[in-house]
Design a protein around this motif. Structure first.
Motif, PDB file in Angstrom:
ATOM      1  N   THR A 197      74.976  85.759  14.386  1.00 17.93           N
ATOM      2  CA  THR A 197      74.781  87.121  14.862  1.00 17.93           C
ATOM      3  C   THR A 197      73.415  87.170  15.531  1.00 17.93           C
ATOM      4  O   THR A 197      72.402  86.853  14.903  1.00 17.93           O
ATOM      5  N   VAL A 198      73.405  87.538  16.800  1.00 23.70           N
ATOM      6  CA  VAL A 198      72.149  87.675  17.538  1.00 23.70           C
ATOM      7  C   VAL A 198      71.659  89.098  17.325  1.00 23.70           C
ATOM      8  O   VAL A 198      72.335  90.064  17.677  1.00 23.70           O
ATOM      9  N   ASP A 199      70.488  89.218  16.715  1.00 23.64           N
ATOM     10  CA  ASP A 199      69.902  90.520  16.394  1.00 23.64           C
ATOM     11  C   ASP A 199      68.936  91.013  17.458  1.00 23.64           C
ATOM     12  O   ASP A 199      68.732  92.216  17.604  1.00 23.64           O
ATOM     13  N   LEU A 200      68.316  90.083  18.174  1.00 19.50           N
ATOM     14  CA  LEU A 200      67.264  90.466  19.115  1.00 19.50           C
ATOM     15  C   LEU A 200      67.253  89.529  20.307  1.00 19.50           C
ATOM     16  O   LEU A 200      67.312  88.306  20.149  1.00 19.50           O
ATOM     17  N   ILE A 201      67.203  90.110  21.493  1.00 23.33           N
ATOM     18  CA  ILE A 201      66.865  89.382  22.716  1.00 23.33           C
ATOM     19  C   ILE A 201      65.776  90.219  23.385  1.00 23.33           C
ATOM     20  O   ILE A 201      66.051  91.287  23.936  1.00 23.33           O
ATOM     21  N   LEU A 202      64.544  89.745  23.290  1.00 29.12           N
ATOM     22  CA  LEU A 202      63.403  90.462  23.829  1.00 29.12           C
ATOM     23  C   LEU A 202      62.858  89.680  25.020  1.00 29.12           C
ATOM     24  O   LEU A 202      62.560  88.487  24.906  1.00 29.12           O
ATOM     25  N   LEU A 203      62.746  90.343  26.149  1.00 32.45           N
ATOM     26  CA  LEU A 203      62.247  89.718  27.364  1.00 32.45           C
ATOM     27  C   LEU A 203      60.875  90.286  27.698  1.00 32.45           C
ATOM     28  O   LEU A 203      60.664  91.499  27.609  1.00 32.45           O
ATOM     29  N   SER A 204      59.969  89.419  28.093  1.00 34.02           N
ATOM     30  CA  SER A 204      58.603  89.831  28.419  1.00 34.02           C
ATOM     31  C   SER A 204      58.238  89.315  29.804  1.00 34.02           C
ATOM     32  O   SER A 204      58.322  88.111  30.059  1.00 34.02           O
ATOM     33  N   ASN A 205      57.871  90.233  30.670  1.00 29.64           N
ATOM     34  CA  ASN A 205      57.417  89.864  32.008  1.00 29.64           C
ATOM     35  C   ASN A 205      55.901  89.758  31.962  1.00 29.64           C
ATOM     36  O   ASN A 205      55.201  90.757  31.819  1.00 29.64           O
ATOM     37  N   ASN A 206      55.380  88.539  32.109  1.00 31.95           N
ATOM     38  CA  ASN A 206      53.931  88.328  32.026  1.00 31.95           C
ATOM     39  C   ASN A 206      53.294  88.262  33.410  1.00 31.95           C
ATOM     40  O   ASN A 206      52.244  87.679  33.593  1.00 31.95           O
ATOM     41  N   ASN A 207      53.953  88.881  34.387  1.00 34.68           N
ATOM     42  CA  ASN A 207      53.506  88.836  35.768  1.00 34.68           C
ATOM     43  C   ASN A 207      53.007  90.212  36.207  1.00 34.68           C
ATOM     44  O   ASN A 207      53.394  91.225  35.628  1.00 34.68           O
ATOM     45  N   SER A 208      52.207  90.252  37.260  1.00 37.47           N
ATOM     46  CA  SER A 208      51.669  91.525  37.757  1.00 37.47           C
ATOM     47  C   SER A 208      52.661  92.288  38.638  1.00 37.47           C
ATOM     48  O   SER A 208      52.359  93.397  39.076  1.00 37.47           O
ATOM     49  N   GLY A 209      53.819  91.707  38.886  1.00 35.05           N
ATOM     50  CA  GLY A 209      54.853  92.394  39.667  1.00 35.05           C
ATOM     51  C   GLY A 209      56.173  92.396  38.910  1.00 35.05           C
ATOM     52  O   GLY A 209      56.399  91.579  38.016  1.00 35.05           O
ATOM     53  N   ALA A 210      57.061  93.323  39.241  1.00 34.92           N
ATOM     54  CA  ALA A 210      58.390  93.377  38.624  1.00 34.92           C
ATOM     55  C   ALA A 210      59.148  92.086  38.933  1.00 34.92           C
ATOM     56  O   ALA A 210      59.016  91.524  40.022  1.00 34.92           O
ATOM     57  N   LYS A 211      59.940  91.615  37.963  1.00 34.02           N
ATOM     58  CA  LYS A 211      60.718  90.391  38.128  1.00 34.02           C
ATOM     59  C   LYS A 211      62.143  90.617  37.625  1.00 34.02           C
ATOM     60  O   LYS A 211      62.374  91.345  36.657  1.00 34.02           O
TER      61      LYS A 211
END
Length: 120
Positions: free
Chosen positions: A37-51
């Motif tokens: 069971t996948v409880d979490l998929i967290l994505l983090s954009n570490n860039n200065s622009g939208a990706k």
């Protein structure tokens, strides 16, 4: 799922791939003899622009990739919780793979519960 005992696991990866399917970055693979069971998929954009980011689920039993999230834009220097309060279920050999529009700008964190199923 029959199993009631489980282990937890967390996987983290920086997404290096910019192409889908077998070329995408594998972030998690369900172990043999397990349901997950996948409880979490967290994505983090570490860039200065939208990706933009894409998530695919590889279904081993069908040998097919399916999109869970396609070309989703994440604002600069922010995070996105893909599942919110939903869950995703995987089976032995299934994978979660990700690819982005630009290499090394998105990090993914996946948290799961792994249920051992000896008859699988």
């Amino acid at each position: 799922m029959v199993a009631t005992n489980y282990n937890t696991a967390t996987s983290n990866a920086t997404i290096a791939a910019t192409a889908a399917d077998g070329s995408a970055t594998v972030v998690y693979t369900c172990p043999n003899n397990h349901d997950v069971t996948v409880d979490l998929i967290l994505l983090s954009n570490n860039n200065s622009g939208a990706k933009k980011i894409n998530i695919q689920w590889y279904d081993l039993s069908a040998t097919t990739y399916y999109h869970i999230l396609k070309a989703h834009s994440i604002a600069a220097n922010s995070t996105y919780n893909v599942l919110d309060s939903s869950l995703l279920h995987l089976h032995a050999g299934d994978k979660l793979v990700l690819y982005a529009e630009t290499t090394n700008t998105i990090e993914a964190t996946i948290s799961v519960k792994e249920y051992f199923s000896p008859n699988k």
